[in-house]
Design an enzyme around this catalytic site. Structure first.
Site, PDB file in Angstrom:
ATOM      1  N   HIS A   1      39.490  36.537  38.262  1.00 34.03           N
ATOM      2  CA  HIS A   1      39.701  35.193  38.793  1.00 34.03           C
ATOM      3  C   HIS A   1      38.423  34.690  39.442  1.00 34.03           C
ATOM      4  O   HIS A   1      37.766  35.416  40.201  1.00 34.03           O
ATOM      5  CB  HIS A   1      40.827  35.176  39.822  1.00 34.03           C
ATOM      6  CG  HIS A   1      41.041  33.827  40.440  1.00 34.03           C
ATOM      7  ND1 HIS A   1      41.499  32.749  39.717  1.00 34.03           N
ATOM      8  CD2 HIS A   1      40.818  33.362  41.700  1.00 34.03           C
ATOM      9  CE1 HIS A   1      41.568  31.689  40.506  1.00 34.03           C
ATOM     10  NE2 HIS A   1      41.155  32.033  41.709  1.00 34.03           N
ATOM     11  N   SER A   2      38.043  33.447  39.148  1.00 32.21           N
ATOM     12  CA  SER A   2      36.881  32.793  39.738  1.00 32.21           C
ATOM     13  C   SER A   2      35.627  33.612  39.444  1.00 32.21           C
ATOM     14  O   SER A   2      35.336  33.880  38.277  1.00 32.21           O
ATOM     15  CB  SER A   2      37.115  32.566  41.237  1.00 32.21           C
ATOM     16  OG  SER A   2      36.196  31.650  41.777  1.00 32.21           O
ATOM     17  N   MET A   3      34.874  34.042  40.452  1.00 34.46           N
ATOM     18  CA  MET A   3      33.717  34.870  40.174  1.00 34.46           C
ATOM     19  C   MET A   3      34.099  36.098  39.362  1.00 34.46           C
ATOM     20  O   MET A   3      33.335  36.576  38.510  1.00 34.46           O
ATOM     21  CB  MET A   3      33.041  35.306  41.482  1.00 34.46           C
ATOM     22  CG  MET A   3      31.787  36.162  41.269  1.00 34.46           C
ATOM     23  SD  MET A   3      31.057  36.820  42.797  1.00 34.46           S
ATOM     24  CE  MET A   3      32.134  38.237  43.072  1.00 34.46           C
TER      25      MET A   3
ATOM     26  N   SER B   1      40.304  33.473  34.627  1.00 38.33           N
ATOM     27  CA  SER B   1      41.104  32.558  35.447  1.00 38.33           C
ATOM     28  C   SER B   1      40.218  31.783  36.406  1.00 38.33           C
ATOM     29  O   SER B   1      39.339  32.356  37.071  1.00 38.33           O
ATOM     30  CB  SER B   1      42.135  33.372  36.240  1.00 38.33           C
ATOM     31  OG  SER B   1      42.730  32.615  37.273  1.00 38.33           O
TER      32      SER B   1
END
Length: 255
Positions: free
Chosen positions: A97-99, A125
């Site tokens: 997720h994200s990074m 994500s």
């Protein structure tokens, strides 16, 4: 919340919170900027009947707080890839997720290029495609500015953000993670051969639908894009639906 003994030598990088089935791929989860392995404890519990879930613990947070954080995404990917090698007796599926999506992508590249065995699926994500670069300036702000960014993304409980001790614990790793993101540059072509599934929140202030769809150009395999109601941390409001989407992505690799 104790993890079981891990396969890598010092147990620092890879956590397994729940036992899972002994067949099928293992799911490896990569946290967001400033995040830790425990973020995925609920997801691991939900998926335990269907798959074994491993979570990555980056240096510089929680029980690894005394260690210096990684300075680049490439360093994170190299070290996570090395820590995952003992677990690669079964195929690995990756979720970030994200990074964490960017780190997962770079680990997927290393699996494919260095072992000849790509992940069964990459689920990314809340992150724009690696080839879309925008400056990540939050690390250059003072502490108040960095906390303001956290509030904008709504990823941390407000009561925790007001606690000075908590701030001292989370801000150094968060600042380092944003600096690592800012220094990352996609140098392509780096298309994966595995399926890629992308999830995002329809009100995410940092990842648009077009940003998410651009992941399609990073794989020669099947691509799937799914939107959920919510912002950058849409996962918190859609836990059941998100775990279902991940389960379906994993099941598709078994057919």
């Amino acid at each position: 919340m104790a993890a079981t003994t891990t396969a890598n030598e010092d147990g620092a990088w890879i956590r397994r919170f729940h036992p899972g089935p002994q067949d099928g791929p293992r799911l490896v989860c990569f946290p967001h900027a400033g995040g830790s392995a425990s973020f995925y404890h609920p997801l691991s519990a939900t998926l335990a009947p269907f798959t074994e879930t491993l979570t990555v613990q980056y240096p510089g947070r929680q029980d690894r707080r005394a260690e210096p954080p990684a300075t680049t995404i490439e360093e994170l990917a190299d070290r996570a890839f090395a820590a995952l090698r003992p677990w690669a007796d079964r195929r690995l599926a990756l979720f970030g997720h994200s990074m964490g999506a960017l780190v997962a992508y770079e680990v997927a590249r290393r699996l494919e290029e260095r072992t000849g065995t790509p992940p069964t699926v990459l689920v990314a994500s809340g992150r724009r495609a690696p080839s879309i670069h925008r400056p990540e300036t939050a690390h250059a702000r003072d502490d108040a500015g960095l906390l303001a960014e956290l509030r904008r993304l709504s990823g941390t409980d407000e009561s925790l953000l007001g606690d000075e001790e908590i701030q001292r614990m989370i801000l150094p790793a968060l600042r380092a993670d944003y600096a690592a993101l800012d220094s990352y540059r996609f140098t392509g072509p780096r298309s994966l051969s595995c399926p890629v599934t992308v999830l995002y929140g329809d009100r995410d202030p940092v990842t648009s639908a077009a940003d998410a769809r651009a992941w399609e150009f990073h794989t020669t395999g099947p691509f799937d894009l799914q939107a959920f109601p919510g912002g950058h941390f849409y996962l918190a409001q859609n836990q059941s639906a998100v775990s279902g989407a991940i389960s379906r992505a994993l099941q598709a690799t078994r057919t």
